[in-house]
Design an enzyme around this catalytic site. Sequence first.
Site, PDB file in Angstrom:
ATOM      1  N   HIS A   1      36.995  50.189  47.885  1.00  0.00           N
ATOM      2  CA  HIS A   1      38.145  50.164  48.774  1.00  0.00           C
ATOM      3  C   HIS A   1      37.967  51.299  49.783  1.00  0.00           C
ATOM      4  O   HIS A   1      37.648  52.424  49.392  1.00  0.00           O
ATOM      5  CB  HIS A   1      39.439  50.473  48.018  1.00  0.00           C
ATOM      6  CG  HIS A   1      39.856  49.452  47.017  1.00  0.00           C
ATOM      7  ND1 HIS A   1      40.783  48.476  47.299  1.00  0.00           N
ATOM      8  CD2 HIS A   1      39.495  49.256  45.724  1.00  0.00           C
ATOM      9  CE1 HIS A   1      40.987  47.734  46.216  1.00  0.00           C
ATOM     10  NE2 HIS A   1      40.220  48.188  45.254  1.00  0.00           N
TER      11      HIS A   1
ATOM     12  N   GLY B   1      42.188  49.770  36.638  1.00  0.00           N
ATOM     13  CA  GLY B   1      42.910  49.087  37.701  1.00  0.00           C
ATOM     14  C   GLY B   1      42.114  48.008  38.415  1.00  0.00           C
ATOM     15  O   GLY B   1      42.525  47.530  39.475  1.00  0.00           O
ATOM     16  N   GLN B   2      40.974  47.585  37.845  1.00  0.00           N
ATOM     17  CA  GLN B   2      40.160  46.546  38.489  1.00  0.00           C
ATOM     18  C   GLN B   2      40.746  45.171  38.197  1.00  0.00           C
ATOM     19  O   GLN B   2      40.971  44.827  37.030  1.00  0.00           O
ATOM     20  CB  GLN B   2      38.716  46.620  37.971  1.00  0.00           C
ATOM     21  CG  GLN B   2      37.777  45.616  38.644  1.00  0.00           C
ATOM     22  CD  GLN B   2      36.331  45.762  38.169  1.00  0.00           C
ATOM     23  OE1 GLN B   2      36.030  46.542  37.265  1.00  0.00           O
ATOM     24  NE2 GLN B   2      35.447  44.999  38.779  1.00  0.00           N
TER      25      GLN B   2
ATOM     26  N   HIS C   1      33.568  46.510  44.093  1.00  0.00           N
ATOM     27  CA  HIS C   1      33.987  46.674  45.486  1.00  0.00           C
ATOM     28  C   HIS C   1      34.444  48.095  45.721  1.00  0.00           C
ATOM     29  O   HIS C   1      35.097  48.695  44.870  1.00  0.00           O
ATOM     30  CB  HIS C   1      35.111  45.691  45.835  1.00  0.00           C
ATOM     31  CG  HIS C   1      36.199  45.596  44.816  1.00  0.00           C
ATOM     32  ND1 HIS C   1      36.069  44.861  43.663  1.00  0.00           N
ATOM     33  CD2 HIS C   1      37.430  46.150  44.764  1.00  0.00           C
ATOM     34  CE1 HIS C   1      37.172  44.968  42.951  1.00  0.00           C
ATOM     35  NE2 HIS C   1      38.015  45.760  43.599  1.00  0.00           N
TER      36      HIS C   1
ATOM     37  N   ILE D   1      43.265  41.618  51.554  1.00  0.00           N
ATOM     38  CA  ILE D   1      44.355  40.671  51.823  1.00  0.00           C
ATOM     39  C   ILE D   1      45.734  41.311  51.596  1.00  0.00           C
ATOM     40  O   ILE D   1      46.737  40.833  52.150  1.00  0.00           O
ATOM     41  CB  ILE D   1      44.190  39.399  50.946  1.00  0.00           C
ATOM     42  CG1 ILE D   1      44.878  38.201  51.568  1.00  0.00           C
ATOM     43  CG2 ILE D   1      44.683  39.633  49.517  1.00  0.00           C
ATOM     44  CD1 ILE D   1      44.514  36.870  50.922  1.00  0.00           C
TER      45      ILE D   1
HETATM   46  P1  5GP Z   1      40.916  45.877  42.500  1.00  0.00           P
HETATM   47  O1  5GP Z   1      42.339  45.840  42.016  1.00  0.00           O
HETATM   48  O2  5GP Z   1      40.035  44.934  41.704  1.00  0.00           O
HETATM   49  O3  5GP Z   1      40.323  47.252  42.617  1.00  0.00           O
HETATM   50  O4  5GP Z   1      40.957  45.368  43.987  1.00  0.00           O
HETATM   51  C1  5GP Z   1      40.922  44.018  44.326  1.00  0.00           C
HETATM   52  C2  5GP Z   1      41.402  43.915  45.751  1.00  0.00           C
HETATM   53  O5  5GP Z   1      41.067  42.650  46.251  1.00  0.00           O
HETATM   54  C3  5GP Z   1      42.923  44.067  45.910  1.00  0.00           C
HETATM   55  O6  5GP Z   1      43.209  45.173  46.763  1.00  0.00           O
HETATM   56  C4  5GP Z   1      43.363  42.732  46.511  1.00  0.00           C
HETATM   57  O7  5GP Z   1      44.381  42.861  47.479  1.00  0.00           O
HETATM   58  C5  5GP Z   1      42.075  42.196  47.102  1.00  0.00           C
HETATM   59  N1  5GP Z   1      41.996  40.746  47.126  1.00  0.00           N
HETATM   60  C6  5GP Z   1      42.294  39.902  46.098  1.00  0.00           C
HETATM   61  N2  5GP Z   1      42.099  38.625  46.474  1.00  0.00           N
HETATM   62  C7  5GP Z   1      41.654  38.662  47.765  1.00  0.00           C
HETATM   63  C8  5GP Z   1      41.290  37.631  48.701  1.00  0.00           C
HETATM   64  O8  5GP Z   1      41.310  36.426  48.423  1.00  0.00           O
HETATM   65  N3  5GP Z   1      40.895  38.055  49.917  1.00  0.00           N
HETATM   66  C9  5GP Z   1      40.851  39.381  50.271  1.00  0.00           C
HETATM   67  N4  5GP Z   1      40.460  39.672  51.512  1.00  0.00           N
HETATM   68  N5  5GP Z   1      41.190  40.362  49.418  1.00  0.00           N
HETATM   69  C10 5GP Z   1      41.587  40.007  48.170  1.00  0.00           C
END
Ligand code: 5GP
Length: 112
Positions: free
Chosen positions: A100, A91-92, A98, A30
């Site tokens: 990236h 950074g999670q 997931h 997103i």
């Molecule tokens: P993290 O910071 O945990 O490695 O990555 C989480 C990712 O999830 C971030 O890049 C963030 O933009 C994405 N994200 C968070 N909420 C949503 C959502 O509701 N929908 C989508 N498609 N991505 C999301």
Amino acid sequence: MDCLFCKIVAGQIPARKLYEDEQVFAFHDIGPRAPVHFLVIPKRHISTLLHLTEADNALTGHMLFTAQRLAKEQGCEEGFRVVMNCNELGGQTVQHIHMHVLGQRQMTWPPG
Ligand code: 5GP
Ligand code: ZN
């Protein structure tokens, strides 16, 4: 379960889906950090990389294979980056593992 990504898998929260099968789900991030930025997640809830067991080896291998296959489909043959963050210090921000996949721009190393 009160998990954002479990809700996306269940269709309770909309997402721009790229792919799904019995084991994995892939959708556009997103808040994209690159022209191509999508996430590959297991359908089963696993909160962090620290919660993986050896029994998950086939699942994580399938996630990685899916990541590279979709990266090619998204026009990233020239190169791309796969990142997994673990816990707050790593950074999670979403507690459901997931991958990236980022592409279509020059990546730098080391990351910030
Ligand atoms: P993290 O910071 O945990 O490695 O990555 C989480 C990712 O999830 C971030 O890049 C963030 O933009 C994405 N994200 C968070 N909420 C949503 C959502 O509701 N929908 C989508 N498609 N991505 C999301
Ligand atoms: Zn979950």
